[in-house]
Design a protein around this motif. Structure first.
Motif, PDB file in Angstrom:
ATOM      1  N   VAL A  74     -25.143  -4.690  15.683  1.00 60.69           N
ATOM      2  CA  VAL A  74     -24.188  -3.948  16.516  1.00 60.69           C
ATOM      3  C   VAL A  74     -23.570  -4.928  17.501  1.00 60.69           C
ATOM      4  O   VAL A  74     -24.227  -5.378  18.453  1.00 60.69           O
ATOM      5  CB  VAL A  74     -24.891  -2.795  17.250  1.00 60.69           C
ATOM      6  CG1 VAL A  74     -23.913  -2.099  18.203  1.00 60.69           C
ATOM      7  CG2 VAL A  74     -25.448  -1.793  16.245  1.00 60.69           C
TER       8      VAL A  74
ATOM      9  N   SER B   9     -19.393  -6.595  18.901  1.00 58.54           N
ATOM     10  CA  SER B   9     -17.953  -6.790  18.748  1.00 58.54           C
ATOM     11  C   SER B   9     -17.699  -8.164  18.148  1.00 58.54           C
ATOM     12  O   SER B   9     -18.641  -8.886  17.807  1.00 58.54           O
ATOM     13  CB  SER B   9     -17.264  -6.636  20.112  1.00 58.54           C
ATOM     14  OG  SER B   9     -17.904  -7.452  21.073  1.00 58.54           O
TER      15      SER B   9
ATOM     16  N   THR C 248     -20.412  -3.845  12.868  1.00 58.74           N
ATOM     17  CA  THR C 248     -19.574  -2.892  13.616  1.00 58.74           C
ATOM     18  C   THR C 248     -18.382  -3.607  14.251  1.00 58.74           C
ATOM     19  O   THR C 248     -18.110  -3.460  15.444  1.00 58.74           O
ATOM     20  CB  THR C 248     -20.394  -2.187  14.703  1.00 58.74           C
ATOM     21  OG1 THR C 248     -20.919  -3.174  15.610  1.00 58.74           O
ATOM     22  CG2 THR C 248     -21.542  -1.390  14.106  1.00 58.74           C
TER      23      THR C 248
ATOM     24  N   ASP D 263     -14.520  -4.076  14.911  1.00 62.06           N
ATOM     25  CA  ASP D 263     -13.332  -3.218  14.947  1.00 62.06           C
ATOM     26  C   ASP D 263     -12.139  -3.943  14.314  1.00 62.06           C
ATOM     27  O   ASP D 263     -11.690  -4.957  14.842  1.00 62.06           O
ATOM     28  CB  ASP D 263     -13.019  -2.864  16.392  1.00 62.06           C
ATOM     29  CG  ASP D 263     -11.876  -1.874  16.527  1.00 62.06           C
ATOM     30  OD1 ASP D 263     -11.271  -1.521  15.490  1.00 62.06           O
ATOM     31  OD2 ASP D 263     -11.585  -1.457  17.652  1.00 62.06           O
TER      32      ASP D 263
ATOM     33  N   ASN E 294     -18.851  -3.350   6.712  1.00 59.79           N
ATOM     34  CA  ASN E 294     -18.362  -3.313   8.090  1.00 59.79           C
ATOM     35  C   ASN E 294     -17.939  -1.885   8.414  1.00 59.79           C
ATOM     36  O   ASN E 294     -16.955  -1.383   7.878  1.00 59.79           O
ATOM     37  CB  ASN E 294     -17.193  -4.277   8.285  1.00 59.79           C
ATOM     38  CG  ASN E 294     -16.686  -4.284   9.718  1.00 59.79           C
ATOM     39  OD1 ASN E 294     -17.425  -3.938  10.646  1.00 59.79           O
ATOM     40  ND2 ASN E 294     -15.446  -4.668   9.914  1.00 59.79           N
ATOM     41  N   LEU E 295     -18.668  -1.243   9.294  1.00 60.41           N
ATOM     42  CA  LEU E 295     -18.408   0.152   9.633  1.00 60.41           C
ATOM     43  C   LEU E 295     -17.284   0.302  10.651  1.00 60.41           C
ATOM     44  O   LEU E 295     -16.849   1.420  10.921  1.00 60.41           O
ATOM     45  CB  LEU E 295     -19.684   0.799  10.181  1.00 60.41           C
ATOM     46  CG  LEU E 295     -20.899   0.751   9.261  1.00 60.41           C
ATOM     47  CD1 LEU E 295     -22.121   1.308   9.972  1.00 60.41           C
ATOM     48  CD2 LEU E 295     -20.631   1.507   7.971  1.00 60.41           C
TER      49      LEU E 295
ATOM     50  N   ALA F 119     -15.422   0.077  14.481  1.00 61.71           N
ATOM     51  CA  ALA F 119     -15.830   0.591  15.791  1.00 61.71           C
ATOM     52  C   ALA F 119     -16.393   1.994  15.627  1.00 61.71           C
ATOM     53  O   ALA F 119     -15.770   2.855  14.996  1.00 61.71           O
ATOM     54  CB  ALA F 119     -14.634   0.608  16.737  1.00 61.71           C
ATOM     55  N   ILE F 120     -17.568   2.228  16.186  1.00 60.02           N
ATOM     56  CA  ILE F 120     -18.204   3.529  16.067  1.00 60.02           C
ATOM     57  C   ILE F 120     -18.629   4.024  17.440  1.00 60.02           C
ATOM     58  O   ILE F 120     -18.873   3.236  18.358  1.00 60.02           O
ATOM     59  CB  ILE F 120     -19.429   3.492  15.123  1.00 60.02           C
ATOM     60  CG1 ILE F 120     -20.460   2.472  15.592  1.00 60.02           C
ATOM     61  CG2 ILE F 120     -18.984   3.175  13.698  1.00 60.02           C
ATOM     62  CD1 ILE F 120     -21.711   2.426  14.721  1.00 60.02           C
TER      63      ILE F 120
ATOM     64  N   GLU G 270     -23.002   7.524  17.030  1.00 57.17           N
ATOM     65  CA  GLU G 270     -23.047   6.919  15.703  1.00 57.17           C
ATOM     66  C   GLU G 270     -23.854   5.616  15.720  1.00 57.17           C
ATOM     67  O   GLU G 270     -24.520   5.279  14.737  1.00 57.17           O
ATOM     68  CB  GLU G 270     -21.628   6.653  15.203  1.00 57.17           C
ATOM     69  CG  GLU G 270     -20.805   7.904  14.972  1.00 57.17           C
ATOM     70  CD  GLU G 270     -19.376   7.592  14.590  1.00 57.17           C
ATOM     71  OE1 GLU G 270     -18.913   8.084  13.544  1.00 57.17           O
ATOM     72  OE2 GLU G 270     -18.711   6.844  15.337  1.00 57.17           O
ATOM     73  N   VAL G 271     -23.794   4.890  16.852  1.00 59.01           N
ATOM     74  CA  VAL G 271     -24.599   3.676  16.984  1.00 59.01           C
ATOM     75  C   VAL G 271     -26.076   4.022  16.932  1.00 59.01           C
ATOM     76  O   VAL G 271     -26.863   3.373  16.228  1.00 59.01           O
ATOM     77  CB  VAL G 271     -24.267   2.943  18.302  1.00 59.01           C
ATOM     78  CG1 VAL G 271     -25.283   1.831  18.570  1.00 59.01           C
ATOM     79  CG2 VAL G 271     -22.864   2.356  18.249  1.00 59.01           C
TER      80      VAL G 271
ATOM     81  N   LEU H 258     -27.072   4.774  13.566  1.00 60.14           N
ATOM     82  CA  LEU H 258     -27.143   3.552  12.770  1.00 60.14           C
ATOM     83  C   LEU H 258     -28.488   2.855  12.957  1.00 60.14           C
ATOM     84  O   LEU H 258     -29.075   2.346  12.000  1.00 60.14           O
ATOM     85  CB  LEU H 258     -25.998   2.614  13.156  1.00 60.14           C
ATOM     86  CG  LEU H 258     -25.866   1.309  12.384  1.00 60.14           C
ATOM     87  CD1 LEU H 258     -25.726   1.559  10.893  1.00 60.14           C
ATOM     88  CD2 LEU H 258     -24.681   0.495  12.912  1.00 60.14           C
TER      89      LEU H 258
END
Length: 243
Positions: A89, A91, A120, A122, A146-147, A149-150, A154-155, A158
């Motif tokens: 998790v 950026s 994750t 974006d 790659n999911l 931005a959540i 949702e994190v 995960l």
């Protein structure tokens, strides 16, 4: 002070030029105005140590870690329902080290292991990195998704869907995902760096600047650590190279 890049020299080579210029200006600003500051507040001991190299030993620095209450949720999830072997998790900033993590996953595939990995990043915020992730997955066949931005709920879901956290970032001021993972009992593989040991005890450690080191840590976690090289005597070496 909540940005380790402001208190640690170097570490900017992988950033765009405009980011390097901004960070250097902010470092100058932090140091040049230190005489106006009554107290600094940081979240970890290693941040306090790094800050002292900028503002001097005489500065008053308070270590006060703090997170929102909802971050510290109890480990009540069902550990038998897993969708991913590993989750990261984070950026897409350069220090988050996604590219080297992907290199490690390619190495793992070449070594006969295909653990799944959820990211994750974006696409709207980091389109270049998102495109690179898609390219590596397509060309190498690694099990990575790659999911994007959540949301926070949702994190947390995960974390519940993963077997472990892999966290290759080479610098952090606090590392909130490490705390979140620890709060739900999720094992963490992370660099042997001060910021990690400030907040968690990882189950495996690695050199974040080495894809091979990351891959080896994953292998150890999966129960397939490799043996070190067998060292020869001088006589055995001569016999081997002259055979």
């Amino acid at each position: 002070v909540h940005n380790r890049l402001l208190v640690t020299q170097g570490m900017l080579a992988e950033y765009p030029l405009w980011v390097q210029v901004r960070i250097r200006l902010e470092r100058w600003w932090l140091k040049s105005l230190s005489h106006l500051v009554a107290r600094y507040v940081v979240q970890t001991p290693s941040m306090a140590t790094a800050l002292r190299t900028i503002v001097g030993d005489a500065a008053q620095i308070m270590v006060s870690p703090c997170v929102p209450q909802e971050c510290m949720i109890p480990p009540t999830f069902d550990v038998t329902q897993k969708l991913y072997d590993f989750v990261y998790v984070a950026s897409g900033e350069a220090h988050k080290n996604h590219r080297r993590l992907l290199d490690a996953w390619v190495l793992l595939r070449e070594r006969g292991l295909t653990p799944s990995l959820a990211l994750t990043v974006d696409p709207a915020r980091d389109p270049e990195l998102s495109a690179y992730i898609a390219q590596v997955v397509r060309e190498s066949g690694i099990a990575c998704v790659n999911l994007g931005a959540i949301a926070r709920d949702e994190v947390m879901a995960l974390y519940r869907a993963a077997k472990a956290m892999v966290y290759p970032s080479w610098t952090e001021s606090f590392g909130m995902p490490l705390l979140e993972a620890a709060a739900v009992g999720l094992p963490t593989l992370a660099p042997e760096l001060d910021y990690v040991r400030d907040v968690v005890v990882p189950v495996e450690v690695f050199d974040p600047h080495s894809a091979l080191s990351i891959a080896r840590a994953v292998e150890r976690f999966l129960g397939r650590g490799e043996q070190p090289v067998a060292v020869m005597s001088g006589t055995e070496f001569v016999a081997a190279v002259t055979a």
